[in-house]
Design a protein around this motif. Structure first.
Motif: not given
Length: 311
Positions: A61-64, A68-69, A73, A77-78, A295
């Motif tokens: 999981v990498q929201p940034d 993902t961007k 997602q 990436r889960k 992070n």
């Protein structure tokens, strides 16, 4: 940043050919922080084998993250149940049984047609004239995007790959990636109007049947295109090119003592189609006296692990 030994790299040289640098890392600094990538690289097979399964620490999981961007997602990436749900949704498309009983014949038919069209050529550029089209036509079938040309499939795949590896933040690369994802969205929207959409177990139809949201469906199709075009394309062309340059190896296949599958598997080990998998440290962790902090970015260097001298 982690407490791993700091190793500077020549980024241009590394992008051109990472293997000499990774060989040095395996021998001298198996876990190394690389400032030019702002990431800690794991280069040994054993370390990657142990750590990649520990998703509570080494999270997908990498929201940034760039993927993902730029692409949304997707399932890659889960972690945990969220990943399993989407993996189950696409299983009717990619299961070994479906590939063998349904897709294989379609792949062979498309490939034979391509070979027929180029059969009279005295010379051939394997990547642009053969493997690119073979890979793209197969991907059109798997994704369900039959309205996309094979040239556009190759373009959008490469554009997303470039965007997801744009760690230096080149605005032109980012803009092109956005154009590529927009093209995929438009092709998906158009395909939804096809009355024959559910005639085959494509990624689009299987995810719709599973009731996934359109946002998730589009993200997962972009994931399939980002890797599902360039990786088979390069593996097909690379295997052929390597055999043509190693006549003794080609003779073994022609004689039947070795198989095409063995050639492909060895090429995929030697020149890994997936060279690296990024992970995010979910919480502070100590691995082999290297302190990894929440992070921190970790790169599992699969291409290096596949060349590990201790395997």
């Amino acid at each position: 940043m982690s407490s791993a030994a700091i190793q500077d790299i020549d980024l241009k040289e590394f992008m051109s050919d990472p293997y000499p640098t990774l060989k040095y890392f395996r021998k001298n600094s198996p876990i190394a922080y690389v400032p030019q990538l702002n990431a800690t690289l794991f280069s040994k097979h054993q370390d990657i084998f142990i750590c990649e399964k520990n998703v509570e620490i080494f999270s997908s999981v990498q929201p940034d993250g760039l993927m993902t961007k730029l692409m949304g997602q997707n399932m890659m990436r889960k972690d945990g149940d969220a990943h399993i749900k989407e993996r189950k949704a696409i299983f009717p498309t990619v299961s070994p049984k479906t590939v063998k009983n349904f897709w294989k014949n379609h792949f062979v038919e498309k490939t034979n047609k391509i070979i027929k069209n180029i059969g009279k050529k005295s010379e051939l550029e394997i990547v642009s004239e053969f493997s690119t089209q073979v890979s793209a036509e197969a991907l059109k079938l798997i994704t369900g995007l039959s309205g996309m040309t094979w040239m556009e499939m190759d373009r959008v795949s490469q554009g997303m790959i470039d965007g997801c590896s744009n760690y230096i933040g080149d605005p032109a690369v980012a803009k092109n990636c956005e154009d590529c994802t927009r093209s995929i969205d438009l092709h998906i929207d158009a395909q939804l109007k096809d009355p024959n959409l559910h005639d085959n177990p494509s990624l689009l139809s299987s995810q719709l049947d599973a009731g996934l949201s359109m946002e998730t469906i589009k993200a997962n199709i972009k994931l399939a295109i980002s890797g599902g075009q360039n990786e088979p394309r390069d593996a097909i062309a690379g295997t052929i090119g390597t055999l043509l340059n190693n006549d003794s190896q080609l003779k073994m296949i022609k004689s039947g003592s070795k198989s095409w599958l063995q050639a492909f598997e060895e090429y995929a080990r030697w020149m890994s189609p997936i060279g690296m998998s990024p992970r995010r440290i979910a919480k502070d962790f100590n691995y082999r006296e290297v302190y990894l902090y929440e992070n921190d970015m970790i790169f599992f260097m699969f291409g290096s692990a596949n060349r590990d001298e201790e395997i």
